[in-house]
Motif scaffolding. Structure first.
Motif, PDB file in Angstrom:
ATOM      1  N   VAL A   1       0.961  -1.275   0.155  1.00 44.66           N
ATOM      2  CA  VAL A   1       0.009  -0.099  -0.036  1.00 44.66           C
ATOM      3  C   VAL A   1       0.962   1.229   0.101  1.00 44.66           C
ATOM      4  O   VAL A   1       2.073   1.272   0.147  1.00 44.66           O
ATOM      5  CB  VAL A   1      -0.778   0.002   1.163  1.00 44.66           C
ATOM      6  CG1 VAL A   1      -1.921  -1.144   0.923  1.00 44.66           C
ATOM      7  CG2 VAL A   1      -0.115   0.024   2.474  1.00 44.66           C
ATOM      8  N   SER A   2       0.275   2.583  -0.310  1.00 44.42           N
ATOM      9  CA  SER A   2       1.016   3.642  -0.285  1.00 44.42           C
ATOM     10  C   SER A   2       0.258   4.704   0.344  1.00 44.42           C
ATOM     11  O   SER A   2      -1.044   4.688   0.525  1.00 44.42           O
ATOM     12  CB  SER A   2       1.377   4.224  -1.634  1.00 44.42           C
ATOM     13  OG  SER A   2       1.822   3.186  -2.466  1.00 44.42           O
ATOM     14  N   ASN A   3       0.985   5.474   1.299  1.00 47.84           N
ATOM     15  CA  ASN A   3       0.523   6.808   1.943  1.00 47.84           C
ATOM     16  C   ASN A   3       0.091   7.800   1.140  1.00 47.84           C
ATOM     17  O   ASN A   3       0.412   7.809  -0.206  1.00 47.84           O
ATOM     18  CB  ASN A   3       1.271   6.836   3.233  1.00 47.84           C
ATOM     19  CG  ASN A   3       2.554   7.514   2.942  1.00 47.84           C
ATOM     20  OD1 ASN A   3       2.569   8.149   1.791  1.00 47.84           O
ATOM     21  ND2 ASN A   3       3.408   7.830   3.917  1.00 47.84           N
ATOM     22  N   GLU A   4      -0.522   8.884   1.468  1.00 47.87           N
ATOM     23  CA  GLU A   4      -0.685   9.895   0.966  1.00 47.87           C
ATOM     24  C   GLU A   4       0.296  10.755   0.138  1.00 47.87           C
ATOM     25  O   GLU A   4       0.168  11.471  -0.822  1.00 47.87           O
ATOM     26  CB  GLU A   4      -1.606  11.073   1.592  1.00 47.87           C
ATOM     27  CG  GLU A   4      -0.644  11.613   2.801  1.00 47.87           C
ATOM     28  CD  GLU A   4      -0.554  10.671   3.937  1.00 47.87           C
ATOM     29  OE1 GLU A   4       0.156  11.422   4.850  1.00 47.87           O
ATOM     30  OE2 GLU A   4      -1.277   9.785   4.190  1.00 47.87           O
ATOM     31  N   LEU A   5       1.728  10.340   0.582  1.00 49.22           N
ATOM     32  CA  LEU A   5       2.813  10.834  -0.185  1.00 49.22           C
ATOM     33  C   LEU A   5       3.385   9.852  -0.986  1.00 49.22           C
ATOM     34  O   LEU A   5       4.404  10.005  -1.640  1.00 49.22           O
ATOM     35  CB  LEU A   5       3.940  11.291   1.074  1.00 49.22           C
ATOM     36  CG  LEU A   5       3.731  12.247   1.723  1.00 49.22           C
ATOM     37  CD1 LEU A   5       4.673  12.601   2.979  1.00 49.22           C
ATOM     38  CD2 LEU A   5       3.223  13.635   1.151  1.00 49.22           C
TER      39      LEU A   5
ATOM     40  N   PHE B   1       3.645  -2.112   3.894  1.00 50.36           N
ATOM     41  CA  PHE B   1       2.639  -3.226   3.764  1.00 50.36           C
ATOM     42  C   PHE B   1       1.484  -3.414   4.803  1.00 50.36           C
ATOM     43  O   PHE B   1       1.885  -2.706   5.882  1.00 50.36           O
ATOM     44  CB  PHE B   1       3.781  -4.544   4.181  1.00 50.36           C
ATOM     45  CG  PHE B   1       4.663  -5.104   3.134  1.00 50.36           C
ATOM     46  CD1 PHE B   1       4.537  -5.588   2.192  1.00 50.36           C
ATOM     47  CD2 PHE B   1       6.042  -4.502   3.479  1.00 50.36           C
ATOM     48  CE1 PHE B   1       5.504  -5.944   1.238  1.00 50.36           C
ATOM     49  CE2 PHE B   1       7.219  -4.753   2.819  1.00 50.36           C
ATOM     50  CZ  PHE B   1       6.788  -5.493   1.629  1.00 50.36           C
ATOM     51  N   GLU B   2       0.587  -4.012   4.287  1.00 52.07           N
ATOM     52  CA  GLU B   2      -0.488  -4.411   5.046  1.00 52.07           C
ATOM     53  C   GLU B   2      -0.628  -6.116   5.310  1.00 52.07           C
ATOM     54  O   GLU B   2      -0.384  -6.689   4.177  1.00 52.07           O
ATOM     55  CB  GLU B   2      -1.958  -4.085   4.436  1.00 52.07           C
ATOM     56  CG  GLU B   2      -2.127  -2.766   4.625  1.00 52.07           C
ATOM     57  CD  GLU B   2      -3.649  -2.350   4.329  1.00 52.07           C
ATOM     58  OE1 GLU B   2      -4.309  -3.238   3.857  1.00 52.07           O
ATOM     59  OE2 GLU B   2      -4.270  -1.224   4.497  1.00 52.07           O
ATOM     60  N   LEU B   3      -0.422  -6.657   6.447  1.00 50.76           N
ATOM     61  CA  LEU B   3      -0.343  -8.001   6.392  1.00 50.76           C
ATOM     62  C   LEU B   3      -1.384  -8.675   7.040  1.00 50.76           C
ATOM     63  O   LEU B   3      -2.091  -7.977   8.137  1.00 50.76           O
ATOM     64  CB  LEU B   3       1.095  -8.395   7.297  1.00 50.76           C
ATOM     65  CG  LEU B   3       2.323  -7.735   6.763  1.00 50.76           C
ATOM     66  CD1 LEU B   3       3.255  -8.333   7.549  1.00 50.76           C
ATOM     67  CD2 LEU B   3       2.625  -8.185   5.540  1.00 50.76           C
ATOM     68  N   HIS B   4      -1.700  -9.839   6.635  1.00 45.34           N
ATOM     69  CA  HIS B   4      -2.781 -10.649   7.241  1.00 45.34           C
ATOM     70  C   HIS B   4      -2.551 -12.044   7.034  1.00 45.34           C
ATOM     71  O   HIS B   4      -1.448 -12.669   6.639  1.00 45.34           O
ATOM     72  CB  HIS B   4      -4.071 -10.527   6.234  1.00 45.34           C
ATOM     73  CG  HIS B   4      -4.468  -8.970   5.962  1.00 45.34           C
ATOM     74  ND1 HIS B   4      -5.345  -8.418   7.058  1.00 45.34           N
ATOM     75  CD2 HIS B   4      -4.238  -8.092   5.065  1.00 45.34           C
ATOM     76  CE1 HIS B   4      -5.413  -7.157   6.577  1.00 45.34           C
ATOM     77  NE2 HIS B   4      -4.890  -7.075   5.450  1.00 45.34           N
ATOM     78  N   GLY B   5      -3.251 -12.834   7.773  1.00 51.93           N
ATOM     79  CA  GLY B   5      -3.338 -14.464   7.901  1.00 51.93           C
ATOM     80  C   GLY B   5      -1.852 -14.869   8.207  1.00 51.93           C
ATOM     81  O   GLY B   5      -1.215 -14.152   9.008  1.00 51.93           O
TER      82      GLY B   5
END
Length: 124
Positions: A75-79, A84-88
């Protein structure tokens, strides 16, 4: 404390051949939100850098048991800074190893895409 470092390099021509030969590959590797940015399809070099990021993440964590490609989302922030977004499974492995933060850098140029990941936290 640095708990892991990972790097991965992707040949753009090879990545393009793989995605052309196997059209469903992009859907297996990336979530819909990773494949698109600002309402448009991401470029192949950008996707290759994201693939390199996922491979580098696995190396930084040191294990891929129970991991699925959609469990690690770039993912990227506003800049437009990536993270990362991690799951599982991959989130559980990171937690069990005491990893609290990942630092991600990606780039693509000259027919190559590269990503570096640093895993930071307290050893479990």
């Amino acid at each position: 404390m640095i708990l892991g470092v990972g790097v991965d390099l992707v040949d753009l021509a090879r990545f393009e051949r793989a995605t052309t030969r196997t059209p469903k590959l992009l859907g297996r590797l990336f979530t819909e939100s990773e494949q698109r940015a600002e309402g448009r399809a991401r470029s192949l070099p950008s996707l290759a850098a994201r693939f390199a990021a996922k491979e580098a993440l696995i190396k930084a964590v040191g294990d891929s048991t129970g991991m699925r490609w959609h469990d690690m989302r770039v993912v990227s922030n506003e800049l437009r800074n990536p993270s990362f977004e991690l799951h599982g499974g991959i989130a559980e492995i990171a937690r069990s190893r005491g990893i609290r933060t990942f630092h991600l850098s990606m780039s693509h140029d000259g027919g190559l895409a590269i990503a570096y990941v640093i895993a930071e936290g307290e050893a479990a």
